[in-house]
Write an enzyme that holds these catalytic residues in place. Structure first.
Site, PDB file in Angstrom:
ATOM      1  N   ARG A 378      50.237 -39.638  -1.432  1.00  0.00           N
ATOM      2  CA  ARG A 378      50.579 -38.391  -1.451  1.00  0.00           C
ATOM      3  C   ARG A 378      50.135 -38.031  -0.177  1.00  0.00           C
ATOM      4  O   ARG A 378      48.885 -38.492   0.706  1.00  0.00           O
ATOM      5  CB  ARG A 378      49.469 -36.915  -2.629  1.00  0.00           C
ATOM      6  N   SER A 466      54.364 -33.103  -6.536  1.00  0.00           N
ATOM      7  CA  SER A 466      54.095 -32.473  -8.139  1.00  0.00           C
ATOM      8  C   SER A 466      53.594 -31.068  -7.761  1.00  0.00           C
ATOM      9  O   SER A 466      55.279 -30.317  -7.318  1.00  0.00           O
ATOM     10  CB  SER A 466      52.658 -33.224  -8.826  1.00  0.00           C
ATOM     11  N   HIS A 467      52.873 -30.185  -7.813  1.00  0.00           N
ATOM     12  CA  HIS A 467      52.538 -28.939  -7.546  1.00  0.00           C
ATOM     13  C   HIS A 467      52.273 -29.087  -6.016  1.00  0.00           C
ATOM     14  O   HIS A 467      51.708 -27.326  -5.738  1.00  0.00           O
ATOM     15  CB  HIS A 467      51.711 -28.504  -8.464  1.00  0.00           C
ATOM     16  N   LYS A 476      54.036 -41.907  -7.691  1.00  0.00           N
ATOM     17  CA  LYS A 476      53.806 -41.980  -8.766  1.00  0.00           C
ATOM     18  C   LYS A 476      54.707 -43.670  -8.766  1.00  0.00           C
ATOM     19  O   LYS A 476      55.195 -43.831  -8.917  1.00  0.00           O
ATOM     20  CB  LYS A 476      53.862 -40.941  -9.175  1.00  0.00           C
ATOM     21  N   ASP A 600      54.895 -27.666 -13.682  1.00  0.00           N
ATOM     22  CA  ASP A 600      54.921 -27.371 -12.565  1.00  0.00           C
ATOM     23  C   ASP A 600      56.252 -28.006 -11.581  1.00  0.00           C
ATOM     24  O   ASP A 600      57.165 -28.193 -12.169  1.00  0.00           O
ATOM     25  CB  ASP A 600      53.625 -28.447 -12.561  1.00  0.00           C
ATOM     26  N   ASP A 602      57.198 -30.681 -11.493  1.00  0.00           N
ATOM     27  CA  ASP A 602      57.986 -32.376 -11.293  1.00  0.00           C
ATOM     28  C   ASP A 602      57.902 -32.505 -12.713  1.00  0.00           C
ATOM     29  O   ASP A 602      57.757 -33.611 -13.752  1.00  0.00           O
ATOM     30  CB  ASP A 602      57.289 -33.185 -10.875  1.00  0.00           C
ATOM     31  N   ASP A 604      55.764 -32.271 -15.731  1.00  0.00           N
ATOM     32  CA  ASP A 604      54.691 -33.296 -15.992  1.00  0.00           C
ATOM     33  C   ASP A 604      53.662 -32.594 -16.803  1.00  0.00           C
ATOM     34  O   ASP A 604      52.994 -32.979 -17.215  1.00  0.00           O
ATOM     35  CB  ASP A 604      54.049 -34.959 -15.649  1.00  0.00           C
ATOM     36  N   ARG A 605      53.500 -31.225 -16.715  1.00  0.00           N
ATOM     37  CA  ARG A 605      52.426 -30.163 -17.117  1.00  0.00           C
ATOM     38  C   ARG A 605      52.544 -28.937 -16.806  1.00  0.00           C
ATOM     39  O   ARG A 605      54.166 -28.753 -17.195  1.00  0.00           O
ATOM     40  CB  ARG A 605      51.535 -30.024 -15.519  1.00  0.00           C
ATOM     41  N   HIS A 687      47.675 -31.726 -18.087  1.00  0.00           N
ATOM     42  CA  HIS A 687      48.895 -32.281 -18.524  1.00  0.00           C
ATOM     43  C   HIS A 687      48.353 -32.599 -20.508  1.00  0.00           C
ATOM     44  O   HIS A 687      47.364 -33.430 -20.379  1.00  0.00           O
ATOM     45  CB  HIS A 687      48.711 -33.545 -18.035  1.00  0.00           C
TER      46      HIS A 687
END
Length: 821
Positions: A378, A466-467, A476, A600, A602, A604-605, A687
């Site tokens: 990242r 992501s966030h 990832k 979030d 992407d 996943d949360r 998550h």
């Protein structure tokens, strides 16, 4: 004398046509029969597979509904038991029983009747050292030996299971709760609660009875007795069972014809489509037969008549014609025969060459070490994740995949403006390493994970920040079914710098996966009653999928910021920050929704808001999920990260599960779940990982679907559901700015120098210190240049004491740190 008819001389063409027609007829018959067999097999296999899928789907939904009804019974009995235990713990009731104060006992019994309005009867019965020997059955209006047996167990301080029985053809059931002094080996008395069968019937009718029939069974002496039945049954062959917390109670669930019909609504369409396809194949086959017959007649005739091979017009048969002609003209030689028998050797496939073995490609002179994080890559999209850097990382990922025997990788990207560019550079790096790529497009991270389980590839790469803020992006990575983390991430940098890279030429194909993902969840999750849900995607990529998913699950969906926009113009896509949930809270309350769901960047949360506008921390959601999963899987492991409430320990244990605390980070959690075989995991950051009925990866949308399933099959009021769980005073995640290198040094110094008195120190991930009345944590963020802190305590005083202790310790290490609390 009659003239003889002149005999017509057969032409060479006529004599040639007979074998030609015979051969053509044989070929056509064989072709036609083969085609018919293929079509019949095609139709049969299609229908059989569809039938099997339908049966599995119906049974899966029935099992889910059976489990939901069993959970509802369990929850109801647990709540009754807890209320009885709370009443029995009253010091005043104990004093009245110890003193044999009849008036006080009657007054408390009247109070119990008011406290349990659902009860048919409730009695407060004194016992003492003599136990039930003191009890006059008629004086206390005891109905049967079952109630006496419950009191006998209570007199010894035991909590007996509820038991059902019939009185005048009316089903009832009773529970007992001992009232006992801590220093006594016997109970001073007991509370005996009795309810009629209609109470359980009301519990079971909370689920939509149109979906099927629920039967509560009590097994006794190898006989089954029906306590309660609600709903309408359909085909009994789909009946499923579920156990309850009461050892001899069982739920039988039979789906209704309406549910079966809904589950198979697509079957007729499939059958029609298969039949039409078969007819089309047959029609095309007959056309092909006609054309083939004409071509065979013409060409074989030409061949036998000795015409040049160049006139042989069947495509691809010119060389064969010349060979046939030569064999007609002369017998084959033995040497030719032996040579013809030798199999043709296939060219051997060459392994991909290493960069060190072959001419080089343009690689960056250096890779920023700071972008290789604990569980992903990242950094700033334009300054750090340049095309050259990402291409090199793609080569390294492809080379690692080669070493692990992986040929194909799924690639997806989120909705950030930089994601398409980074994805293209990544795909080029992967294919130049000789790997094949399945590009599923702009999709949430969970769909990349899902695709690795569904498309025959166990590896994948997700381009997502992501966030993080819009100027960031990241990568990832999954190889061989395992998310890369720690040393495996940093090893990619080492590969590039040492030029330990494979080269080759892979292929790229595109695939649509969204509908497969939605269909899979629809076949897994059963919604007993429709809920009104507000979805806030924060302009992240989940907005492209989530509204479709929940509408197809049967929810009424109100969309909020579901347009994918990489600028995130409305709020930051991080549902753990309270300020980012303000619009969702207002929209839920204004529309009278049952639930608010936030994702979030992407997908996943997960973040959740109740109907009253209260945001729910992920560790409290994990309590509800743990209750649900462990109820079906006694002894199951449940993971949670170091930032979660310690109330999870006792709660999971009390439900019969095994709690395990672990490091923060989606890759670390997935590795630990694979190692332990845990069926559920969760992080405070949102998550949530389901292995039961799912694949074990973190998926905000699937977790939200499971939450709605629980609410729709029990009580849709999430506030009420969570009120049954213990709750401490907890802080949100508190962040202290520092820099990438200093954050780890500070934690290392705190481990070596920190003074926390009698606190119990854990260095599993950062420094967590547990005290009798609370705990505190500080750890280095793996995604940002921050220190992350969190605190929990039993009261405000303990909270301030623990906060100040951590603050003092950190200041002693670095007095430049700025605290916002």
């Amino acid at each position: 004398m009659a003239k003889k008819k002149p005999v017509k001389k057969k032409s060479r063409s006529d004599s040639a046509n007979k074998p030609t027609n015979k051969l053509a007829s044989t070929l056509l018959q064989t072709f036609g029969i083969s085609l018919l067999i293929v079509v019949i097999a095609f139709v049969f296999l299609g229908l059989f597979e569809r039938h099997q899928i339908n049966m599995a789907s119906i049974k899966s939904q029935s099992q889910t509904l059976a489990d939901s009804q069993a959970n509802l019974v369990n929850l109801t009995l647990t709540q009754l038991r807890n209320r009885l235990a709370a009443a029995a713990a009253s010091p005043e009731i104990l004093t009245a029983l110890e003193g044999d104060d009849d008036l006080a006992i009657k007054n408390f019994e009247a109070e119990l009747i008011r406290s349990f309005p659902e009860a048919t009867t409730i009695k407060l019965i004194p016992m003492g050292p003599l136990g039930i020997a003191k009890i006059n059955r008629e004086n206390y209006g005891l109905r049967n030996e079952i109630e006496m047996s419950l009191l006998r167990l209570a007199s010894d301080g035991q909590k007996a299971e509820p038991e059902a029985y019939q009185i005048n053809n009316q089903w009832m059931f009773s529970l007992s709760e001992p009232v006992q002094a801590a220093d006594k080996s016997y109970a001073n008395g007991a509370i005996l609660l009795s309810l009629d069968g209609t109470f359980l019937q009301r519990v079971l009718t909370q689920q939509d009875s149109a979906q099927g029939q629920t039967t509560l069974i009590q097994q006794f002496n190898n006989k089954q007795h029906t306590i309660s039945t609600v709903g309408t049954a359909g085909d009994a062959s789909y009946q499923q069972t579920a156990d309850t917390l009461v050892s001899n109670w069982q739920i039988n669930y039979t789906p209704s014809y309406e549910l079966i019909s809904r589950a198979t609504h697509g079957a007729l369409f499939i059958w029609v489509a298969l039949a039409v396809s078969a007819l089309v194949i047959l029609a095309l086959g007959f056309v092909a037969i006609s054309l083939l017959q004409k071509a065979i007649n013409e060409n074989l005739a030409a061949l036998i008549q000795g015409k040049s091979a160049t006139t042989f017009s069947l495509p691809g048969f010119e060389n064969a014609a010349a060979d046939i002609r030569s064999k007609l003209q002369s017998a084959p030689k033995a040497a030719d025969t032996e040579q013809a028998k030798e199999p043709t050797k296939k060219p051997e496939s060459k392994p991909a060459k290493k960069e060190s073995d072959k001419g080089g490609v343009n690689l960056p002179q250096d890779l920023p070490e700071t972008i290789f994080r604990a569980y992903d890559i990242r950094g700033l999209a334009e300054q750090q994740l340049t095309d050259e850097v990402v291409y090199a990382i793609g080569l390294a990922i492809g080379s690692e995949a080669l070493d692990q025997g992986q040929q194909t990788l799924v690639v997806a990207a989120d909705g950030r403006h930089s994601s398409p560019r980074i994805r293209d550079a990544m795909v080029k790096g992967l294919t130049d390493s000789g790997r094949d790529v399945i590009d599923i497009g702009i999709m949430p991270t969970p769909l990349m994970y899902f695709a690795t389980h569904q498309l025959g590839a166990q590896s994948g790469v997700m381009i997502t920040g992501s966030h993080n803020p819009a100027e960031y992006n990241g990568i990832k990575i999954v190889i061989g079914g395992r998310a890369l983390s720690g040393p495996a991430i940093s090893a990619l940098r080492t590969r590039v710098l040492s030029k330990d890279l494979a080269t080759g030429k892979g292929q790229v194909q595109t695939r649509e996966i969204a509908q497969d993902y939605i269909d899979y969840i629809i076949n897994d999750v059963a919604i007993a009653q429709p809920l009104k849900v507000v979805i806030d995607a924060g302009n992240g990529v989940a907005g492209a999928i989530a509204p479709r998913l929940f509408e197809e699950l049967g929810c009424e969906v109100i969309q909020l910021y579901c347009e994918v926009n990489g600028d995130f113009p409305n709020h930051h896509p991080d549902p753990t920050v309270e300020a980012n949930l303000e619009d969702l809270k207002q929209t839920v309350q204004q529309n009278g929704a049952d639930l608010g769901i936030a994702f979030d960047g992407d997908g996943d949360r997960l973040g959740v808001v109740t109907a009253t506008g209260k945001s729910i921390p992920a560790d409290r959601l994990l309590m509800l999920f743990a209750q649900d999963v462990v109820s079906r899987n006694p002894g199951a492991d449940v993971l949670f990260d170091v930032k979660c409430t310690r109330n999870l320990n006792n709660l999971i244990s009390n439900y019969g599960g095994r709690p395990i605390m672990w490091k923060t980070g989606h890759s670390f959690m997935k590795d630990k779940m694979a190692e332990t075989g845990a069926l559920l995991g969760g992080e405070f950051s949102g998550h949530i990982f389901f292995k039961e009925r799912w694949f074990g990866f973190d998926d905000g949308m699937y977790a939200a679907a499971r939450l709605i399933e629980i609410l729709s099959t029990t009580d849709p009021d999430l506030d009420v559901q969570l009120s049954a769980f213990p709750e401490s005073i907890g802080s949100p995640e508190l962040k202290i700015e520092t820099d990438e290198n200093n954050k780890f040094a500070i934690i290392e110094s705190l481990v070596n120098q920190g003074q926390f008195g009698d606190g119990k120190i854990s260095t599993l991930d950062g420094v967590r210190v547990d005290f009798p009345d609370g705990w505190g944590l500080v750890r280095a963020s793996n995604t940002t240049p921050m220190l992350i802190l969190r605190f929990e305590a039993e009261n405000d005083g303990a909270m301030e004491r623990i906060k100040n202790l951590f603050k003092d310790q950190l200041i002693s290490i670095d007095n430049s740190l700025q605290f916002g609390f």
